[in-house]
Motif scaffolding. Structure first.
Motif, mmCIF file in Angstrom:
data_model
loop_
_atom_site.group_PDB
_atom_site.id
_atom_site.type_symbol
_atom_site.label_atom_id
_atom_site.label_comp_id
_atom_site.label_asym_id
_atom_site.label_seq_id
_atom_site.Cartn_x
_atom_site.Cartn_y
_atom_site.Cartn_z
ATOM 1 N N GLN A 641 -86.107 34.072 -50.937
ATOM 2 C CA GLN A 641 -85.486 33.589 -49.717
ATOM 3 C C GLN A 641 -83.970 33.768 -49.690
ATOM 4 O OE1 GLN A 641 -87.884 29.656 -49.998
ATOM 5 N NE2 GLN A 641 -87.277 29.850 -47.866
ATOM 6 N N TYR A 642 -83.320 33.577 -50.813
ATOM 7 C CA TYR A 642 -81.856 33.622 -50.771
ATOM 8 C C TYR A 642 -81.292 34.057 -52.119
ATOM 9 C CZ TYR A 642 -81.893 29.151 -53.290
ATOM 10 O OH TYR A 642 -82.094 28.173 -54.224
ATOM 11 N N ALA A 643 -79.984 34.373 -52.083
ATOM 12 C CA ALA A 643 -79.227 34.702 -53.301
ATOM 13 C C ALA A 643 -77.966 33.843 -53.313
ATOM 14 C CB ALA A 643 -78.869 36.185 -53.333
ATOM 15 N N TYR A 644 -77.621 33.258 -54.486
ATOM 16 C CA TYR A 644 -76.475 32.344 -54.628
ATOM 17 C C TYR A 644 -75.441 33.004 -55.536
ATOM 18 C CZ TYR A 644 -73.860 28.112 -55.854
ATOM 19 O OH TYR A 644 -72.867 27.189 -56.072
ATOM 20 N N PHE A 645 -74.212 33.141 -55.009
ATOM 21 C CA PHE A 645 -73.133 33.811 -55.741
ATOM 22 C C PHE A 645 -72.045 32.803 -56.100
ATOM 23 C CE2 PHE A 645 -75.184 37.073 -53.305
ATOM 24 C CZ PHE A 645 -75.166 38.194 -54.117
ATOM 25 N N VAL A 646 -71.451 32.932 -57.321
ATOM 26 C CA VAL A 646 -70.281 32.165 -57.767
ATOM 27 C C VAL A 646 -69.295 33.158 -58.371
ATOM 28 C CG1 VAL A 646 -69.412 30.322 -59.254
ATOM 29 C CG2 VAL A 646 -71.694 30.120 -58.240
ATOM 30 N N PHE A 647 -68.057 33.198 -57.855
ATOM 31 C CA PHE A 647 -67.049 34.135 -58.368
ATOM 32 C C PHE A 647 -65.663 33.547 -58.084
ATOM 33 C CE2 PHE A 647 -68.018 35.171 -54.052
ATOM 34 C CZ PHE A 647 -66.833 35.588 -53.473
ATOM 35 N N THR A 648 -64.627 34.164 -58.648
ATOM 36 C CA THR A 648 -63.243 33.694 -58.430
ATOM 37 C C THR A 648 -62.529 34.628 -57.472
ATOM 38 O OG1 THR A 648 -62.478 34.918 -60.354
ATOM 39 C CG2 THR A 648 -63.132 32.633 -60.704
ATOM 40 N N ALA A 649 -61.433 34.132 -56.919
ATOM 41 C CA ALA A 649 -60.724 34.850 -55.856
ATOM 42 C C ALA A 649 -60.115 36.155 -56.329
ATOM 43 C CB ALA A 649 -59.648 33.951 -55.240
#
Length: 770
Positions: A641-649
């Motif tokens: 259903q979905y994809a979750y992303f975590v990253f820095t600027a």
């Protein structure tokens, strides 16, 4: 092959046709041996004409009625596209091996308007042993008697004639003897040479061990005799054999019941009486009946089959008695339409096989008689049975019993006449099937309550449906018409079908399903899956006798995402109600709402999170293959259903842009996998792309108001350990695109000249530290 020598003149008179190569069989042909007969069944002829011929070497001889009776064949055809061929195993054209194996080969030529001159071949070899001293076959078109000849030894035989022809069978016969003369022992005794007898339609042949005589039924040389009240056709002959100056004779005779001889009818049954002692065939006063068997269509029935079909076979002092119920298995209905009324006669081909021995001679006789029986006409209006189940909302009428020679032509109501094509177009269902006894067929007609020919009215909370139909039938092949009428009535309580409604909350769909009228059996489909007990508990089902409630999160797998915006998701829930028995849909309910949600979060420490959700417009999208601009940066978590992303600027290809009083960090989520892109392009689906935007303030003024009060305690702080890494850089200008290097220290600046600093907290993912 002795018959061929005797029929040399005959072969010259018939047309000889070259046999073509055998074709693939579109028709159905079955052949089997039934004792001293071969049966060939041919079906699926349709409207084609069937010509039957006997095949010898590379030629064929057409089996005309005269040839059939002379050579031991019976051919029956009907208008339904079926034919039955019986052949004596000792027929004129059979290949005989030592009177033990008999091979018959037939050519079946099919002729029609579309296909002309199509030939099929069928060949059957029958093994028959042991022979009785005398074997008699009674068929409607011929009588056949096969008698044993004496052993072939040389004896000084007295010359013809013998005063007692019965004693001729006791005399041995040399293989060199040939058939010379046939003496017909009728009241007007007649003597014929063999060729004359053959010209008159008789079949005469001599095999290694037997003499075969076949007579058309009837013929001039036969006579009628009353045997125990049953009229029988009798053939009595003495066959003269000659060799040089010697002669001997052999008695050969048969007696067969005449058409419908010994048959009587009641309203419910057919009875056939056959004399137990057939006097024209039995000379001694004493004989013993060893066996009595009955059969249908040439096949002998076992006792269990006779009982299962409710047939009976009994013997008394005078008769062998067969009794069968009219309409029992094995029969066939023949239809008649007279003055618009339907009459039937039942047809069946009965068989009796007797085996007896005569005490004086110790010789046995196997006697097999076939008797086609047809009952008198009976008025049989077709019965119309109302098999309607009101809850199914369809009238169902069964019309029975009618023969296979009956065709439904049209269906009419008081207002219109419909052909079968019209009925199918209107949604009627019309089909026929075989009746349980296999003798007739049943028509089934189904008409929906919603059709305009159905009348309806309401009374006291119920709806009454009525249907008046007239069925127009034709009896083939003459297309004689008759009709049957149906008056059908059904009562149905006024019912409220199940229904579904709903509304939206902050994060959920709220669904209400009403049961409708009590007793409705229906299924609920949420999205694409059936609502079962486990799923209902997951959605917090609550309800009573009239309805139940469900709470479905907008992010549920059963919901469909239609669109994604910066601060909201447009999600839709589809609910379907349907009947499980017919799979007919009762109601389709769709509820679509915008749900406020943050798909993108920008934290003060530079951490950015984003959720990419699959859309209905891109059904083949695999969220696991989504990446940021830097294809190495995939989702931290993903499912279907979905994809979750975590990253820095400052990672994963994020770019920065300065705006008045704020900075904009940009990235995008899309598919960079070439295989996935190719799949999407081939399916003509839109591309998936999600922009990730984070705004950070550059210059912020905040006003803080405060007042003072006496301090009640000393300020304190929790002791803690940790490391913080901070990096500060000085930019060359306010674009922050280029920075002073370490080797530029010290940096010289004038008073009033601005400094552009960038400070970054390094290595911390704690959102509380900024």
């Amino acid at each position: 092959m002795g018959c061929l020598a005797g029929l040399g003149w005959f072969i010259l008179l018939v047309a000889v046709v070259n046999i073509e190569a055998q074709n693939k069989l579109p028709i159905k042909i079955n052949s089997k041996c039934l004792g001293n007969l071969v049966r060939v069944d041919v079906s699926r002829l349709g409207g084609s004409f069937l010509e039957v011929s006997a095949v010898i070497n590379n030629s064929s001889i057409i089996l005309t009625p005269n040839v059939s009776s002379q050579c031991g064949f019976t051919i029956k055809k009907d208008h339904q596209g079926n034919a039955v061929i019986y052949a004596s195993i000792q027929n004129c054209f059979a290949r005989n091996v030592d009177d033990k194996a008999f091979t018959t080969k037939l050519g079946l030529r099919l002729q029609s308007d579309n296909v002309v001159d199509k030939l099929y071949l069928v060949e059957e070899t029958c093994y028959y042993s042991p022979w009785a001293s005398r074997e008699i076959i009674c068929k409607p078109n011929y009588m056949e008697v096969s008698v044993k000849k004496a052993a072939p030894n040389d004896y000084n035989l007295p010359a013809y004639p013998y005063s007692d022809p019965q004693k001729a069978a006791e005399q041995p016969m040399d293989a060199g003897f040939r058939i010379a003369t046939v003496v017909f022992l009728t009241p007007e005794e007649r003597v014929m040479q063999v060729d004359e007898a053959q010209r008159n339609g008789y079949g005469i042949s001599s095999t290694p061990t037997r003499l075969v005589l076949r007579s058309p039924n009837p013929s001039r040389e036969t006579y009628t005799e009353d045997v125990a009240g049953v009229p029988m056709t009798v053939l009595s002959t003495s066959i003269i054999f000659e060799k040089t100056k010697l002669a001997t004779q052999l008695y050969a005779g048969a007696a067969c019941p005449r058409a419908q001889g010994g048959v009587s009818f009641t309203e419910t049954s057919i009875r056939w009486f056959l004399p137990r002692r057939i006097d024209p065939l039995i000379c001694p006063k004493h004989f013993r009946l060893l066996e009595a068997n009955m059969g249908v269509n040439g096949r002998k029935l076992e006792a269990s089959e006779i009982s299962a079909r409710n047939y009976s076979l009994t013997l008394d002092d005078l008769y062998v008695i067969v009794e069968i119920p009219i309409g029992a298995a094995g029969c066939q209905i023949k239809s008649h339409a007279l003055d618009g009324q339907y009459f039937t006669s039942y047809m069946i081909e009965l068989m009796l096989e007797l085996l007896w021995t005569e005490d004086d001679t110790n010789e046995d006789t196997r006697y097999k008689v076939f008797l086609p029986v047809e009952t008198p006409l009976q008025l049989q209006p077709p019965q119309v049975i109302d098999a309607t189940v009101p809850k199914e909302m369809t009238f169902k009428a069964l019309i029975w019993l009618v023969g296979f020679d009956v065709m439904l032509k049209n269906i009419s109501s008081p207002s219109e006449v419909l052909s079968l094509a019209d009925c199918f177009a209107r949604g009627f269902k019309v089909f026929d099937q075989m009746s349980p006894n296999g003798c007739s067929k049943i028509y089934t007609v189904e008409v929906p309550f919603t059709d305009r020919v159905v009348g309806q009215r309401k009374e006291m909370g119920v709806t009454i449906y009525t249907l008046h139909l007239t069925f127009g039938f034709l009896v083939l092949p003459k297309h004689a018409p008759f009709t049957a009428t149906a008056y059908l009535r059904a009562k149905l309580e006024d019912i409220a079908p199940p229904s579904v409604s709903g509304s939206c909350g902050d994060e959920n769909f709220y669904v209400i399903v009403k049961d409708g009228t009590k007793g409705f059996n229906f299924q609920t489909i949420m999205g694409k899956q059936m609502l079962n007990e486990s799923l209902a508990q997951q959605y917090g089902i609550m309800g009573n006798d009239t309805h139940f409630n469900l709470i479905v999160p907008f992010s549920s797998a059963d919901a469909t995402v239609e669109a994604v915006e910066l601060s909201s998701i447009k999600s839709r829930l589809d609910v379907t109600l349907r009947y499980p028995k017919t799979n007919k849909t009762i109601q389709v309910f769709s509820l679509a709402c915008n749900f406020i949600t943050n798909l993108i979060e920008c934290f003060p420490n530079g951490t950015i999170t984003a959720i990419a959700i699959t859309l209905e417009s891109v059904p083949s999208l695999n969220p696991r293959r989504l990446t940021l601009r830097n294809s190495a940066c995939g989702p931290t978590y993903s499912n279907d259903q979905y994809a979750y992303f975590v990253f820095t600027a400052n990672s994963c290809g994020t770019t920065r842009k300065f705006l008045p009083n704020m900075m904009l960090y940009e990235n995008e989520i899309s598919i960079t996998d070439e295989l996935e892109l190719r799949k999407l392009s081939q399916s003509k689906e839109p591309e998936f792309e999600l922009k990730v935007l984070c705004y950070y303030d550059i210059n912020t003024n905040q006003a803080i108001g405060f007042n003072t009060r006496p301090r009640r305690s000393e300020p304190y702080a929790d002791d803690a350990r940790g490391e913080m890494q901070v990096e500060m850089r000085v930019a060359l200008d306010d674009s922050y695109s280029a920075f002073h290097r370490v080797e530029d220290d010290p940096i010289t600046k004038y008073l009033q000249q601005p400094l552009y600093f960038e400070v970054e907290l390094m290595g911390s993912y704690n959102p509380k530290v900024s």
